[in-house]
Design an enzyme around this catalytic site. Structure first.
Site, PDB file in Angstrom:
ATOM      1  N   ARG A 281       7.895  32.682   9.168  1.00  0.00           N
ATOM      2  CA  ARG A 281       8.191  33.928   8.460  1.00  0.00           C
ATOM      3  C   ARG A 281       7.314  35.050   9.013  1.00  0.00           C
ATOM      4  NH1 ARG A 281      10.790  32.835   2.701  1.00  0.00           N
ATOM      5  NH2 ARG A 281      12.577  31.759   3.576  1.00  0.00           N
TER       6      ARG A 281
ATOM      7  N   GLN B  41      12.601  37.510  11.656  1.00  0.00           N
ATOM      8  CA  GLN B  41      13.393  37.722  10.444  1.00  0.00           C
ATOM      9  C   GLN B  41      14.885  37.588  10.707  1.00  0.00           C
ATOM     10  OE1 GLN B  41      12.152  41.520   8.890  1.00  0.00           O
ATOM     11  NE2 GLN B  41      10.471  40.641   7.709  1.00  0.00           N
TER      12      GLN B  41
ATOM     13  N   SER C 101      16.723  32.392   4.915  1.00  0.00           N
ATOM     14  CA  SER C 101      16.909  33.660   4.203  1.00  0.00           C
ATOM     15  C   SER C 101      18.376  34.055   4.143  1.00  0.00           C
ATOM     16  CB  SER C 101      16.097  34.772   4.877  1.00  0.00           C
ATOM     17  OG  SER C 101      14.716  34.568   4.690  1.00  0.00           O
TER      18      SER C 101
END
Length: 378
Positions: free
Chosen positions: A124, A129, A135
């Site tokens: 992370r 990302q 996610s």
């Protein structure tokens, strides 16, 4: 890895409709100079026809022909090692591999000479990302959990004022405010519910408030921070657990909808709701346990089923992102493309993973016939 060949595998796991590449990402990979082969029918569960892949530049074939000479194998879930017979030694397998739950499978990849790259181990960090499958898939799961709850709940979500009288807004409580929890809060708010939320990480209080929900937190008890490495939650102190249970018990009795999302990497999901607490909720209430496949946050939850206890429906759907297969596949496929393209070497015609890179060290499970990941060796 000049002229890299990428194979897109069809999923064989039960109830897995997602696919690891879309025509969009096939075109992007082709634009980088890669050659792509897609297993026939791989996109059917996500409403993507073989003809759409062909139009994007991929060849279509059976498992054996797709695997032949492939340098990179793309999947959603880790395939049975036996199904990779014919893959060349040193080929990369890029997928969600469930390394803790499927350790024997990881060992088999190593024995077969496959370099297994577990996308759920993506660190992370800012530059990763766009590569984070947890996610992207959790975001959809949080949304779908609320939609499922609304469908199963026998009343309306928003307050409605009619000539026949007023319908009160449903009360929704979100337990665990990671990516899934935040999206669940936002979705429940959009549907008109009165929303509250809690988490063991005190830093999430402001996030809850920013979405217009009410934070429910234990105050002045040691062990409240709960922030582990990489932004994940950790186990809490016994003092905190007791205070949290007391607070949650009093709050749960007033709720109509509860969504639980708490997970701890590499460990069974923490128990958040007991049978005794369920018994305090009013009949017709709904609990959606998004952690049911990791042991469940809710006592009595059953993976793949909706069970009823004390008049409360406990929803334990498997693979919730897969219930939105088209969107989940699109996001998953972009995660994989973003990862591989970030390491693309134009001169070598494919991606190169430096051994010292933080991402490489995090996600590489096997190499040269051995398990090399420190999280599995420690």
């Amino acid at each position: 890895m000049a002229g890299v060949r990428i194979a897109v595998l069809g999923e064989t796991a039960a109830g897995e409709p997602r696919v690891a590449a879309t025509p969009e990402t096939v075109k992007k990979f082709a634009g980088l100079g890669a050659t792509l082969a897609v297993e026939a029918g791989a996109g059917a569960g996500a409403a993507i026809a073989d003809a759409d892949y062909a139009a994007a530049g991929a060849t279509i074939g059976d498992r054996a022909s797709v695997l032949k000479d492939a340098d990179i194998l793309l999947g959603v879930q880790g395939p049975d090692p036996a199904s990779l017979a014919g893959a060349k030694p040193g080929a990369w397998l890029v997928a969600g591999l469930n390394p803790f739950g499927e350790r024997a499978r990881v060992d088999a990849y190593a024995a077969a000479g496959i370099e297994a790259l577990a996308m759920e181990f993506m660190p992370r960090i800012t530059r990763a990302q766009s590569m984070d499958i947890l996610s992207s898939q959790s975001n959809l799961a949080g949304y779908k959990a609320v939609v499922d709850a609304a469908s199963i709940y026998g009343r309306a979500f928003p307050m409605m004022m009619t000539a026949a009288g007023t319908v009160s807004a449903a009360r929704a409580f979100i337990m665990g405010v990671g990516v899934a929890g935040l999206q669940a809060i936002a979705t429940a708010r959009r549907l008109g519910a009165q929303v509250s939320a809690t988490d063991v990480r005190s830093a999430t209080k402001e996030q809850i408030q920013s979405l217009g929900a009410k934070p429910i937190f234990v105050e002045n008890v040691s062990g409240i921070e709960g922030e582990g490495s990489g932004g994940y939650a950790t186990e809490m102190s016994e003092e905190y657990k007791k205070a949290q249970a007391d607070l949650v018990s009093s709050h749960l009795a007033k709720q109509d909808i509860v969504i639980t999302t708490a997970l701890i990497p590499g460990r069974p999901a923490p128990r958040l709701i007991s049978d005794a607490q369920i018994a305090t909720m009013r009949p017709g209430s709904v609990i959606v346990d998004l952690a049911v496949e990791q042991g469940g946050n809710v006592e009595g939850a059953v993976a793949g089923e909706i069970v009823e206890k004390h008049g409360v429906k406990i929803v334990g759907f498997r693979n919730v992102p897969g219930r939105l297969a088209s969107d989940a596949s699109a996001l998953f496929a972009r995660n994989l493309y973003n990862f591989l393209s970030a390491f693309w070497d134009k001169e070598k015609g494919g991606p190169v993973l430096p051994d010292e890179d933080e991402i490489t060290q995090a996600i590489r499970l096997t190499k040269d016939g051995k398990v090399v990941n420190q999280r599995l060796l420690g």
